[in-house]
Design a protein around this motif. Structure first.
Motif, mmCIF file in Angstrom:
data_model
loop_
_atom_site.group_PDB
_atom_site.id
_atom_site.type_symbol
_atom_site.label_atom_id
_atom_site.label_comp_id
_atom_site.label_asym_id
_atom_site.label_seq_id
_atom_site.Cartn_x
_atom_site.Cartn_y
_atom_site.Cartn_z
ATOM 1 N N ASN A 184 -11.138 -8.556 9.128
ATOM 2 C CA ASN A 184 -12.390 -8.119 9.754
ATOM 3 C C ASN A 184 -12.794 -9.097 10.846
ATOM 4 N N THR A 185 -11.872 -9.321 11.751
ATOM 5 C CA THR A 185 -12.021 -10.376 12.747
ATOM 6 C C THR A 185 -13.322 -10.250 13.530
ATOM 7 N N ASP A 186 -13.951 -11.401 13.741
ATOM 8 C CA ASP A 186 -15.182 -11.431 14.531
ATOM 9 C C ASP A 186 -14.940 -12.041 15.902
ATOM 10 N N LEU A 187 -13.664 -12.087 16.313
ATOM 11 C CA LEU A 187 -13.367 -12.560 17.654
ATOM 12 C C LEU A 187 -14.011 -11.648 18.694
ATOM 13 N N PRO A 188 -14.362 -12.178 19.848
ATOM 14 C CA PRO A 188 -14.988 -11.344 20.883
ATOM 15 C C PRO A 188 -14.115 -10.158 21.264
ATOM 16 N N LEU A 189 -14.769 -9.063 21.570
ATOM 17 C CA LEU A 189 -14.099 -7.832 21.986
ATOM 18 C C LEU A 189 -14.375 -7.588 23.465
ATOM 19 N N THR A 190 -13.313 -7.355 24.221
ATOM 20 C CA THR A 190 -13.454 -6.942 25.612
ATOM 21 C C THR A 190 -12.959 -5.507 25.708
ATOM 22 N N LEU A 191 -13.829 -4.618 26.151
ATOM 23 C CA LEU A 191 -13.552 -3.188 26.086
ATOM 24 C C LEU A 191 -13.704 -2.549 27.461
ATOM 25 N N GLY A 192 -12.708 -1.792 27.861
ATOM 26 C CA GLY A 192 -12.799 -1.031 29.098
ATOM 27 C C GLY A 192 -12.874 0.450 28.792
ATOM 28 N N MET A 193 -13.870 1.117 29.354
ATOM 29 C CA MET A 193 -13.962 2.574 29.209
ATOM 30 C C MET A 193 -13.571 3.206 30.540
ATOM 31 N N ASP A 206 -19.604 -9.642 22.897
ATOM 32 C CA ASP A 206 -18.630 -8.707 23.454
ATOM 33 C C ASP A 206 -18.965 -8.363 24.901
ATOM 34 N N LEU A 207 -17.965 -7.844 25.605
ATOM 35 C CA LEU A 207 -18.144 -7.406 26.981
ATOM 36 C C LEU A 207 -17.469 -6.058 27.180
ATOM 37 N N ALA A 208 -18.011 -5.270 28.092
ATOM 38 C CA ALA A 208 -17.404 -3.982 28.427
ATOM 39 C C ALA A 208 -17.532 -3.736 29.917
ATOM 40 N N PHE A 209 -16.635 -2.905 30.435
ATOM 41 C CA PHE A 209 -16.723 -2.458 31.818
ATOM 42 C C PHE A 209 -16.383 -0.978 31.871
ATOM 43 N N VAL A 210 -16.758 -0.336 32.980
ATOM 44 C CA VAL A 210 -16.544 1.105 33.144
ATOM 45 C C VAL A 210 -15.803 1.361 34.441
ATOM 46 N N ILE A 211 -14.737 2.147 34.359
ATOM 47 C CA ILE A 211 -13.987 2.596 35.532
ATOM 48 C C ILE A 211 -13.943 4.114 35.513
ATOM 49 N N ASN A 212 -14.207 4.733 36.656
ATOM 50 C CA ASN A 212 -13.959 6.177 36.749
ATOM 51 C C ASN A 212 -12.790 6.407 37.707
ATOM 52 N N GLY A 231 -9.082 -13.000 23.116
ATOM 53 C CA GLY A 231 -9.604 -12.265 21.971
ATOM 54 C C GLY A 231 -9.107 -10.827 21.936
ATOM 55 N N ARG A 232 -9.859 -9.990 21.284
ATOM 56 C CA ARG A 232 -9.478 -8.589 21.132
ATOM 57 C C ARG A 232 -9.750 -7.825 22.429
ATOM 58 N N LYS A 233 -8.815 -6.989 22.814
ATOM 59 C CA LYS A 233 -8.962 -6.228 24.057
ATOM 60 C C LYS A 233 -8.513 -4.788 23.830
ATOM 61 N N ALA A 234 -9.260 -3.864 24.400
ATOM 62 C CA ALA A 234 -8.910 -2.448 24.239
ATOM 63 C C ALA A 234 -9.409 -1.650 25.427
ATOM 64 N N MET A 235 -8.706 -0.551 25.692
ATOM 65 C CA MET A 235 -9.159 0.460 26.642
ATOM 66 C C MET A 235 -9.395 1.758 25.880
ATOM 67 N N ILE A 236 -10.440 2.469 26.265
ATOM 68 C CA ILE A 236 -10.663 3.824 25.773
ATOM 69 C C ILE A 236 -10.659 4.735 26.994
ATOM 70 N N ILE A 237 -9.745 5.697 27.000
ATOM 71 C CA ILE A 237 -9.579 6.574 28.151
ATOM 72 C C ILE A 237 -10.018 7.982 27.771
ATOM 73 N N ALA A 263 -14.431 2.296 13.682
ATOM 74 C CA ALA A 263 -14.041 1.848 12.344
ATOM 75 C C ALA A 263 -12.793 0.982 12.407
ATOM 76 N N GLU A 264 -11.837 1.350 13.246
ATOM 77 C CA GLU A 264 -10.611 0.568 13.363
ATOM 78 C C GLU A 264 -10.883 -0.795 13.981
ATOM 79 N N MET A 265 -11.754 -0.838 14.955
ATOM 80 C CA MET A 265 -12.075 -2.122 15.580
ATOM 81 C C MET A 265 -12.773 -3.058 14.605
ATOM 82 N N ARG A 266 -13.561 -2.509 13.694
ATOM 83 C CA ARG A 266 -14.285 -3.338 12.733
ATOM 84 C C ARG A 266 -13.401 -3.795 11.573
ATOM 85 N N SER A 267 -12.253 -3.175 11.395
ATOM 86 C CA SER A 267 -11.414 -3.487 10.239
ATOM 87 C C SER A 267 -10.070 -4.079 10.641
ATOM 88 N N GLN A 268 -10.016 -4.688 11.810
ATOM 89 C CA GLN A 268 -8.768 -5.276 12.270
ATOM 90 C C GLN A 268 -8.439 -6.556 11.514
#
Length: 311
Positions: free
Chosen positions: A82-91, A122-128, A198-204, A280-285
């Protein structure tokens, strides 16, 4: 058959320079502070563990896992559940003509997801992306600013049949597409995620159809892998309006980066469920780290196998 299935994000080998300084307490005259320096080579793996029914399995320890690199067993040195490392997320949101009827629900449900999942660190950014890929909002953890950025994007479809006034016109049709999907993934990986830790993910959010990218899907996949980023694809398509989807390519993009593709059609309930699954998956890594027995730093790729122990 082993009832466990492991989803692993690809993490690259890196070299970190660790410096520790020691100073004698109370001695202000000592200018020769000794310093210890060492190269530390660590491979980090972020992953989820699921049973044969797809349910997440929590509360395991490092003794429940084995890691192999090129077939050789490795010693697990670092472990966190249940890692609490920072999450960087791109949408990344598709604003091409095919998304005309589904964009409003993407904006609303996507903003609600970001508001729920992001914490202070955590941090997030948005790209269209459509005929071009644009950074709508740079790194922030401000949910209000991210919602405003999502609400700002608009459908941008190129005119069809030629130039206006010469037999063409400004009204898009199903034959007029501009969707630089692969370029957008590459830019998100190279320009935004590669230098983060840390943790990094994109959601497309897309129907998966690429039209007009200068790069290929393999370029997008390799960029995401080198940036240590998981890619989730929410496959959204109003088939009655546009036609088919690029499901095969999106499944490949997601699975080769440790993520997955979730089909939602044009159903707002399924879109919400898809976002909930990702949260849920991000919270249970789990997070595992090991120092390879092969200490060559030659830039080559290695095959990593992560297995739960029997029982």
């Amino acid at each position: 058959m082993n009832p466990f299935r492991t989803v692993v994000s690809w993490m690259l080998l890196f070299t970190a320079l660790a410096c520790v300084s020691f100073a004698q307490a109370g001695n202000q005259d000592d200018q020769n502070v000794p310093t210890f320096k060492a190269n530390v080579n660590v491979v980090n793996l972020f992953f989820n563990l699921k049973d044969k029914h797809g349910a997440l399995i929590p509360n395991l320890t490092k003794d429940d896992f084995q890691v192999f690199e090129d077939g050789k067993l490795q010693t697990i040195k670092y472990f966190n559940a249940n890692t609490d490392l920072p999450l960087t997320l791109g949408m990344l949101i598709d604003t091409s003509g095919s998304q005309t009827r589904v964009l409003p629900m993407e904006q609303e449900i996507g903003a609600a997801f970001l508001s729920e999942v992001l914490q202070k660190k955590d941090l997030a950014f948005v790209i269209n992306f459509d005929v071009d890929a644009d950074l709508v909002k740079d790194f922030t953890n401000n949910a209000h600013e991210l919602r405003s950025a999502l609400n700002k994007v608009r459908i941008n479809a190129p005119p069809c049949g030629g130039l206006p006034g010469l037999g063409g016109g400004p009204v898009p049709t199903a034959n007029c597409r501009g969707t630089v999907l692969y370029d957008a993934v590459y830019l998100a990986a190279e320009e935004k995620l590669r230098n983060e830790v840390g943790r990094k993910a994109m959601i497309i959010l897309t129907d998966g159809e690429d039209e007009g990218s200068r790069l290929k899907i393999r370029d997008a996949i390799e960029a995401a892998q080198k940036a240590d980023s998981i890619v989730y694809v929410l496959l959204i398509a109003d088939r009655g309006f546009w036609g088919g989807t690029g499901a095969g390519a999106m499944r490949k993009l997601a699975e080769e980066t440790g993520g997955r593709m979730i089909e939602v059609g044009n159903n707002d309930k399924k879109l919400k469920e898809g976002f909930d699954q990702i949260a849920a998956e991000m919270r249970s890594q789990y997070n595992i780290g090991y120092t390879p027995t092969n200490n060559k730093l030659d830039g080559s790729f290695r095959k990593i196998e992560l297995k739960p122990k029997e029982g």
